[in-house]
Scaffold this motif. Sequence first.
Motif, mmCIF file in Angstrom:
data_model
loop_
_atom_site.group_PDB
_atom_site.id
_atom_site.type_symbol
_atom_site.label_atom_id
_atom_site.label_comp_id
_atom_site.label_asym_id
_atom_site.label_seq_id
_atom_site.Cartn_x
_atom_site.Cartn_y
_atom_site.Cartn_z
ATOM 1 N N ARG A 1 -14.019 -0.015 10.191
ATOM 2 C CA ARG A 1 -13.563 1.062 9.765
ATOM 3 C C ARG A 1 -14.455 1.635 8.417
ATOM 4 O O ARG A 1 -14.569 2.687 8.369
ATOM 5 C CB ARG A 1 -11.947 0.798 8.997
ATOM 6 C CG ARG A 1 -11.433 2.074 8.501
ATOM 7 C CD ARG A 1 -9.921 1.553 7.772
ATOM 8 N NE ARG A 1 -9.268 1.422 8.884
ATOM 9 C CZ ARG A 1 -8.265 0.662 8.553
ATOM 10 N NH1 ARG A 1 -7.880 0.307 7.380
ATOM 11 N NH2 ARG A 1 -7.354 0.042 9.479
ATOM 12 N N SER B 1 5.800 1.967 4.474
ATOM 13 C CA SER B 1 5.656 2.361 5.608
ATOM 14 C C SER B 1 6.933 2.889 5.929
ATOM 15 O O SER B 1 8.121 2.398 5.519
ATOM 16 C CB SER B 1 5.092 1.182 6.544
ATOM 17 O OG SER B 1 5.095 1.713 7.816
ATOM 18 N N ASN C 1 1.348 -1.806 4.765
ATOM 19 C CA ASN C 1 0.435 -2.185 6.046
ATOM 20 C C ASN C 1 1.109 -2.672 6.948
ATOM 21 O O ASN C 1 0.629 -3.317 7.865
ATOM 22 C CB ASN C 1 -0.682 -2.850 5.321
ATOM 23 C CG ASN C 1 -1.527 -2.139 4.505
ATOM 24 O OD1 ASN C 1 -2.575 -1.173 4.711
ATOM 25 N ND2 ASN C 1 -1.618 -2.408 3.084
ATOM 26 N N PHE D 1 -8.834 -9.826 10.173
ATOM 27 C CA PHE D 1 -8.865 -8.214 9.819
ATOM 28 C C PHE D 1 -10.405 -7.981 9.670
ATOM 29 O O PHE D 1 -10.360 -6.808 9.675
ATOM 30 C CB PHE D 1 -7.978 -7.897 8.697
ATOM 31 C CG PHE D 1 -6.357 -8.181 9.024
ATOM 32 C CD1 PHE D 1 -5.891 -7.170 9.930
ATOM 33 C CD2 PHE D 1 -5.868 -9.132 8.755
ATOM 34 C CE1 PHE D 1 -4.424 -7.330 9.987
ATOM 35 C CE2 PHE D 1 -4.575 -9.499 9.007
ATOM 36 C CZ PHE D 1 -3.626 -8.480 9.493
ATOM 37 N N GLU E 1 0.000 -2.324 10.595
ATOM 38 C CA GLU E 1 -1.548 -2.866 11.074
ATOM 39 C C GLU E 1 -1.364 -4.565 11.111
ATOM 40 O O GLU E 1 -1.561 -4.932 11.948
ATOM 41 C CB GLU E 1 -2.417 -2.551 9.973
ATOM 42 C CG GLU E 1 -3.793 -3.083 10.318
ATOM 43 C CD GLU E 1 -4.813 -2.718 9.441
ATOM 44 O OE1 GLU E 1 -6.093 -3.292 9.647
ATOM 45 O OE2 GLU E 1 -4.751 -1.698 8.491
ATOM 46 N N ARG F 1 -12.122 -5.699 12.095
ATOM 47 C CA ARG F 1 -11.456 -4.267 12.360
ATOM 48 C C ARG F 1 -11.692 -3.591 10.899
ATOM 49 O O ARG F 1 -11.952 -2.221 10.921
ATOM 50 C CB ARG F 1 -9.968 -4.722 12.171
ATOM 51 C CG ARG F 1 -9.246 -3.418 12.519
ATOM 52 C CD ARG F 1 -7.794 -3.878 12.667
ATOM 53 N NE ARG F 1 -6.864 -2.820 12.605
ATOM 54 C CZ ARG F 1 -6.437 -2.131 13.858
ATOM 55 N NH1 ARG F 1 -6.886 -2.589 15.062
ATOM 56 N NH2 ARG F 1 -5.469 -1.299 13.733
ATOM 57 N N HIS F 2 -11.700 -4.144 9.620
ATOM 58 C CA HIS F 2 -12.246 -3.496 8.589
ATOM 59 C C HIS F 2 -13.294 -3.151 8.333
ATOM 60 O O HIS F 2 -13.829 -1.909 7.796
ATOM 61 C CB HIS F 2 -11.357 -4.108 7.400
ATOM 62 C CG HIS F 2 -9.791 -4.114 7.208
ATOM 63 N ND1 HIS F 2 -9.443 -2.946 6.417
ATOM 64 C CD2 HIS F 2 -8.786 -4.411 7.810
ATOM 65 C CE1 HIS F 2 -8.157 -2.959 6.487
ATOM 66 N NE2 HIS F 2 -7.824 -3.983 7.321
ATOM 67 N N PHE G 1 0.724 -5.179 14.260
ATOM 68 C CA PHE G 1 -0.348 -5.255 15.570
ATOM 69 C C PHE G 1 -1.001 -6.406 15.535
ATOM 70 O O PHE G 1 -1.346 -7.005 16.767
ATOM 71 C CB PHE G 1 -1.145 -3.847 15.205
ATOM 72 C CG PHE G 1 -2.310 -3.689 16.425
ATOM 73 C CD1 PHE G 1 -1.762 -3.282 17.313
ATOM 74 C CD2 PHE G 1 -3.539 -4.057 15.969
ATOM 75 C CE1 PHE G 1 -2.736 -2.943 18.603
ATOM 76 C CE2 PHE G 1 -4.369 -3.983 17.173
ATOM 77 C CZ PHE G 1 -4.151 -3.521 18.293
ATOM 78 N N MET G 2 -1.891 -6.899 14.526
ATOM 79 C CA MET G 2 -2.603 -8.139 14.596
ATOM 80 C C MET G 2 -1.664 -9.307 14.870
ATOM 81 O O MET G 2 -2.193 -10.169 15.465
ATOM 82 C CB MET G 2 -3.183 -8.226 13.209
ATOM 83 C CG MET G 2 -4.064 -9.366 13.180
ATOM 84 S SD MET G 2 -5.609 -9.197 14.382
ATOM 85 C CE MET G 2 -6.474 -7.836 13.699
#
Length: 95
Positions: free
Chosen positions: A90, A3, A56, A83, A59, A86-87, A62-63
């Motif tokens: 998605r 990232s 990642n 997660f 993400e 969320r996943h 954020f969590m």
Amino acid sequence: MTSWMEVHATPFGGDLHFHYMIEGELVRIAVTHSCLRDVFGSDGSDHGDQDALQFNVVEILFMAISKSHATTQRPIVLTAADFEVRHQHRRSRLG
């Protein structure tokens, strides 16, 4: 590939631990090995866990920030269950 942002994580007890400043507090964050493997696709090796974390990191942070607002427990421990919803959302949008 990593990232645009990078954290320096240390393996401890099979999980990766790092510190991050959240609202003026230096917080220890642990991402479990199973989370890195099951959610983020690590091959299970130390190098694979580090790669999964770095790729990642946005993400994951954020969590971690969201979870830090919901609890005073420290360290913040992120598991696959954090997660999961969320996943699943998605995956349902993609397929």
